[in-house]
Design a protein around this motif. Structure first.
Motif, PDB file in Angstrom:
ATOM      1  N   THR A 244       0.785  -1.228  -0.090  1.00 27.20           N
ATOM      2  CA  THR A 244       0.123  -0.107  -0.088  1.00 27.20           C
ATOM      3  C   THR A 244       0.828   1.338   0.101  1.00 27.20           C
ATOM      4  OG1 THR A 244      -1.570  -1.147   1.428  1.00 27.20           O
ATOM      5  CG2 THR A 244      -1.957   1.116   1.188  1.00 27.20           C
ATOM      6  N   ASN A 245       1.865   1.252   0.699  1.00 27.76           N
ATOM      7  CA  ASN A 245       2.609   2.293   0.713  1.00 27.76           C
ATOM      8  C   ASN A 245       4.029   2.322   0.306  1.00 27.76           C
ATOM      9  OD1 ASN A 245       0.985   3.846   2.982  1.00 27.76           O
ATOM     10  ND2 ASN A 245       1.008   1.960   3.688  1.00 27.76           N
ATOM     11  N   GLY A 246       4.643   1.210  -0.307  1.00 31.89           N
ATOM     12  CA  GLY A 246       5.606   1.211  -0.925  1.00 31.89           C
ATOM     13  C   GLY A 246       5.926   1.420  -2.372  1.00 31.89           C
ATOM     14  N   GLU A 247       6.772   0.966  -2.996  1.00 28.66           N
ATOM     15  CA  GLU A 247       6.788   1.132  -4.372  1.00 28.66           C
ATOM     16  C   GLU A 247       5.559   1.100  -5.310  1.00 28.66           C
ATOM     17  OE1 GLU A 247       9.077  -3.149  -4.582  1.00 28.66           O
ATOM     18  OE2 GLU A 247       8.828  -1.781  -6.201  1.00 28.66           O
ATOM     19  N   THR A 248       4.894  -0.002  -4.832  1.00 21.30           N
ATOM     20  CA  THR A 248       3.673  -0.320  -5.636  1.00 21.30           C
ATOM     21  C   THR A 248       2.435   0.307  -5.036  1.00 21.30           C
ATOM     22  OG1 THR A 248       2.908  -2.180  -4.437  1.00 21.30           O
ATOM     23  CG2 THR A 248       4.392  -2.457  -6.177  1.00 21.30           C
ATOM     24  N   GLY A 249       2.834   1.309  -4.332  1.00 20.53           N
ATOM     25  CA  GLY A 249       1.697   1.790  -3.246  1.00 20.53           C
ATOM     26  C   GLY A 249       0.458   2.479  -4.213  1.00 20.53           C
ATOM     27  N   GLU A 250       0.966   3.366  -5.317  1.00 19.29           N
ATOM     28  CA  GLU A 250       0.041   4.024  -6.339  1.00 19.29           C
ATOM     29  C   GLU A 250      -1.050   3.048  -6.914  1.00 19.29           C
ATOM     30  OE1 GLU A 250       2.629   6.664  -8.183  1.00 19.29           O
ATOM     31  OE2 GLU A 250       1.921   8.126  -6.835  1.00 19.29           O
ATOM     32  N   ALA A 251      -0.362   1.953  -7.341  1.00 16.68           N
ATOM     33  CA  ALA A 251      -0.852   1.119  -8.307  1.00 16.68           C
ATOM     34  C   ALA A 251      -1.897   0.259  -7.296  1.00 16.68           C
ATOM     35  CB  ALA A 251       0.082  -0.015  -8.728  1.00 16.68           C
ATOM     36  N   TRP A 252      -1.497  -0.141  -6.157  1.00 11.19           N
ATOM     37  CA  TRP A 252      -2.279  -0.824  -4.920  1.00 11.19           C
ATOM     38  C   TRP A 252      -3.505   0.018  -4.846  1.00 11.19           C
ATOM     39  CZ3 TRP A 252      -2.149  -5.877  -4.056  1.00 11.19           C
ATOM     40  CH2 TRP A 252      -2.707  -6.332  -2.644  1.00 11.19           C
ATOM     41  N   ALA A 253      -3.393   1.288  -4.606  1.00 18.05           N
ATOM     42  CA  ALA A 253      -4.474   2.329  -4.397  1.00 18.05           C
ATOM     43  C   ALA A 253      -5.563   2.302  -5.308  1.00 18.05           C
ATOM     44  CB  ALA A 253      -4.087   3.441  -3.888  1.00 18.05           C
ATOM     45  N   VAL A 254      -4.852   2.201  -6.656  1.00 21.22           N
ATOM     46  CA  VAL A 254      -5.659   2.312  -7.717  1.00 21.22           C
ATOM     47  C   VAL A 254      -6.645   1.013  -7.659  1.00 21.22           C
ATOM     48  CG1 VAL A 254      -5.899   1.873 -10.221  1.00 21.22           C
ATOM     49  CG2 VAL A 254      -4.197   3.688  -9.101  1.00 21.22           C
ATOM     50  N   LEU A 255      -5.980   0.020  -7.517  1.00 21.70           N
ATOM     51  CA  LEU A 255      -6.446  -1.468  -7.367  1.00 21.70           C
ATOM     52  C   LEU A 255      -7.763  -1.449  -6.294  1.00 21.70           C
ATOM     53  CD1 LEU A 255      -6.729  -4.875  -7.858  1.00 21.70           C
ATOM     54  CD2 LEU A 255      -4.999  -4.730  -5.941  1.00 21.70           C
ATOM     55  N   VAL A 256      -7.538  -0.857  -5.110  1.00 23.17           N
ATOM     56  CA  VAL A 256      -8.541  -0.714  -4.155  1.00 23.17           C
ATOM     57  C   VAL A 256      -9.528   0.265  -4.483  1.00 23.17           C
ATOM     58  CG1 VAL A 256      -9.063  -0.219  -1.671  1.00 23.17           C
ATOM     59  CG2 VAL A 256      -6.965  -1.736  -2.309  1.00 23.17           C
ATOM     60  N   TYR A 257      -9.213   1.364  -5.055  1.00 26.30           N
ATOM     61  CA  TYR A 257     -10.032   2.589  -4.746  1.00 26.30           C
ATOM     62  C   TYR A 257     -10.866   2.741  -6.298  1.00 26.30           C
ATOM     63  CZ  TYR A 257      -8.973   3.219  -0.021  1.00 26.30           C
ATOM     64  OH  TYR A 257      -8.730   3.077   1.233  1.00 26.30           O
ATOM     65  N   GLU A 258     -10.387   2.174  -7.351  1.00 19.92           N
ATOM     66  CA  GLU A 258     -10.690   2.566  -8.694  1.00 19.92           C
ATOM     67  C   GLU A 258     -11.592   1.391  -9.269  1.00 19.92           C
ATOM     68  OE1 GLU A 258     -10.710   5.542  -9.726  1.00 19.92           O
ATOM     69  OE2 GLU A 258      -9.556   6.301  -8.187  1.00 19.92           O
ATOM     70  N   TRP A 259     -12.033   0.497  -8.248  1.00 18.89           N
ATOM     71  CA  TRP A 259     -12.489  -0.684  -8.769  1.00 18.89           C
ATOM     72  C   TRP A 259     -13.655  -0.484  -9.886  1.00 18.89           C
ATOM     73  CZ3 TRP A 259     -11.016  -5.456  -9.174  1.00 18.89           C
ATOM     74  CH2 TRP A 259     -12.190  -6.583  -9.341  1.00 18.89           C
TER      75      TRP A 259
END
Lengths: 220, 220, 220, 220
Positions: free
Chosen positions: C110-125
């Motif tokens: 959520t907060n490392g290098e992939t954080g932005e992609a992870w947030a997209v996964l969660v919140y742009e579903w």
DNA sequence: AATGAATGAGGGTTCATTCAT
DNA sequence: CATGAATGAACCCTCATTCAT
């Protein structure tokens, strides 16, 4: 031609075709013009909008898509001419009159007020979406049945010997193609053109003599 | 048909038309096919490349532009059929043979090996650039002159009475339209079709009797 | 963290995820950034192009559609973190280690290098197309199974009493939400944050004493 | 729950929030529903109009812009829940009651009658215009202060040791996320859910024994 | 208040064409 | 000759918003 106007007015009143004086009707006629002149894909909605005097986006208040414009042009063109043809055939008193009606009204469809829409119907067919083709095909079939019925009668009555399907196809090609060269303001009236085509189809008068033209004996 | 092949081979040898077995020739024939089937604008260079097995970018090593592909398809199609028609007219011994040659070879142009290219020539005309139109128009004019000369002769000889221009246009429509419905593998040969069309144009045999079909007296 | 890099490199080498240094990888990471910052629909392909330094049209050489970009961001984000999580769980020696791995690696996702992609996964579903949702859902399910297995074990072992489903959902909310407030360059390390969350889940040390914090008896 | 209704009625009477039975109130609730279900940008004013039964243009007699609809949904949602929360906190007699009120009323805000609007407030934040954000942020800050005050008290009283900011953020994530999975008609009541969350936050009863769940000694 | 036609900016996407490799 | 990434103009279409009625 007043009966023709009556039919049109009835169709407009019933909502089957769009009032040409309405904004939507204007749009349709301009679109038919552009589709005819440049082809469907080379005509942009911007072109149509410019011609009508509205912005491209506004077009989509009248039509859901460009395809629907094409479909509507085709539908209304065939509905109107189908109705006219039916009325003309019913009014015809003899088989020859019916043949003349078929040729004459198809020439009118092709070169009269609906000429551009009719040419679009004939020559822009591939640009129509599959769903559109399905819809329009039904109307075209109805129209073709009118031709085939009369041609079958004429063949059965001995007016001609050619297979009705074949004759219809040759005539369809010849008549539709007139839109590429016939000029209403040229030296030849549509009636004269109709006579010429009819003479091609029915070379003999009912008394057995050749229909117009020179005597056969003079041909070498 | 060997004389036809000879003409084609000569044209290939002289560089007037592209060898169909060459990569460029393959490209042209696939392009003609696609243009015919979907129309010029709905065919992408990607489509053509896929059909030929190369990538879109590589097409531009053979042709400067998509327009040049269309132009070449049209040019070669008319050059080939113009040459064939000339040869056939020269070989014809009578006026009737020449009429038959016109009809027969135009049917062959429309439905034979070059059918797709010929249909493109006829129906994709508006998609050609202005410069392309200028070039191709000259060749078409040459071709049309062949028709008009023979039709004028026939009219002057009393074979028919219709204005040659008018007759040509009606025939052009009818014959070109065959590409939309004629099936080489169907029940009717091109020769039979040619005969039917000829009978429409020349209803009387040279002895004055009707050409095939029923006797005039039987017509009611 | 080298084992993490190894996993990533393997995934890149196998083609499972895109090399971040490649043009396509650059595009993905910039897109993830923009999707995260402004949301999927407020991010235009023009924005992405500008960020990457290419024209909008060029994007479609890498992806068929904007939706495919979103889908790829999500897919690669979950593939990478799923692999990492699996490796971490296998390497964990105790149940507590596994719990810590779950929390710690989800915080890192959520907060490392992939954080932005992870947030997209969660919140742009909801912005993902139905087909995309079907695809990504399978991967998410795999990921959730990892959580549920460990939580079930922990519950069965008496580490906690809460229903694993419920606990997972509360934790998912809490952990995913960290992306909105946690700052890697702030005063708290991810490890410290992980410890805090773990203390919430497992308040007692294995010797039965409260895990950190004050003694229970001091609470009034 | 009658006290809740009283508060709501007072707020309606004072004009602070819109009467849900009024046309404008209907519009707001339908809009909240659509924003929640499809997201703000994927919801068109046409969608909202259709849901309410008016045409898109008419919406702008109630709101100056689509942004104002979003802003109003958010504002009224937070005003209502802020008032409720204040009343609940005032009515609470103990610190633990206050903690329970925070959790319980936030769960109610998220999953009760205002659930959709609350979710919009939380998850559509980026879609709000900068001016809107400024306005709503003030209200959110007030709301957050309620939480922080109580959490600080609880920490100072030794109920827990975690930093109040951190705890609030973890709880905000966990509680807001319930809107994605909690079903009011499912097997778990909101009160039960509230208890579970409270147990996570306050594992020990005031007598020092663990709050529900297994005895610490049984944990391995 | 409501209508509905019109606006106009901007959206995603396509596609012929170029060019360094 | 072939590739494939990139270009850039243009395309159809969407949508919040306006305004005369």
């Amino acid at each position: 031609m007043s009966i023709t106007q009556d039919i049109k007015n009835q169709l407009i009143a019933s909502g089957a075709i769009t009032d040409p004086s309405s904004p939507k009707g204007q749009l349709l006629s301009k679109a038919a013009h552009l589709f005819r002149e440049h082809g469907f894909e080379r005509t942009t909605v911007r072109d149509i909008g410019r011609e009508v005097g509205i912005l491209p986006g506004s077009i989509f208040h009248h039509f859901r898509s460009k395809d629907e414009i094409l479909r509507t042009v085709m539908r209304e063109s065939i509905i109107l001419n189908l109705s006219r043809m039916r009325a003309a055939l019913e009014a015809a008193e003899s088989l020859e009159d019916r043949l003349r009606a078929l040729i004459g009204w198809e020439l009118y469809a092709t070169n009269g007020e609906t000429g551009e829409a009719w040419a679009v119907l004939v020559y822009e067919w591939r640009s129509l979406s599959p769903e559109g083709q399905t819809e329009i095909l039904q109307l075209r079939d109805e129209y073709e049945q009118l031709w085939l019925q009369v041609l079958r009668e004429a063949r059965d009555a001995g007016y001609m010997s050619m297979d009705p399907f074949l004759l219809r196809r040759l005539l369809a090609g010849a008549l539709n193609w007139t839109s590429t060269w016939y000029r209403p303001d040229g030296p030849m009236t549509l009636e004269a053109l109709c006579d010429e085509v009819l003479r091609l189809v029915l070379p003999y008068r009912s008394d057995g003599a050749p229909r117009g033209g020179m005597a056969a004996s003079t041909v070498r």
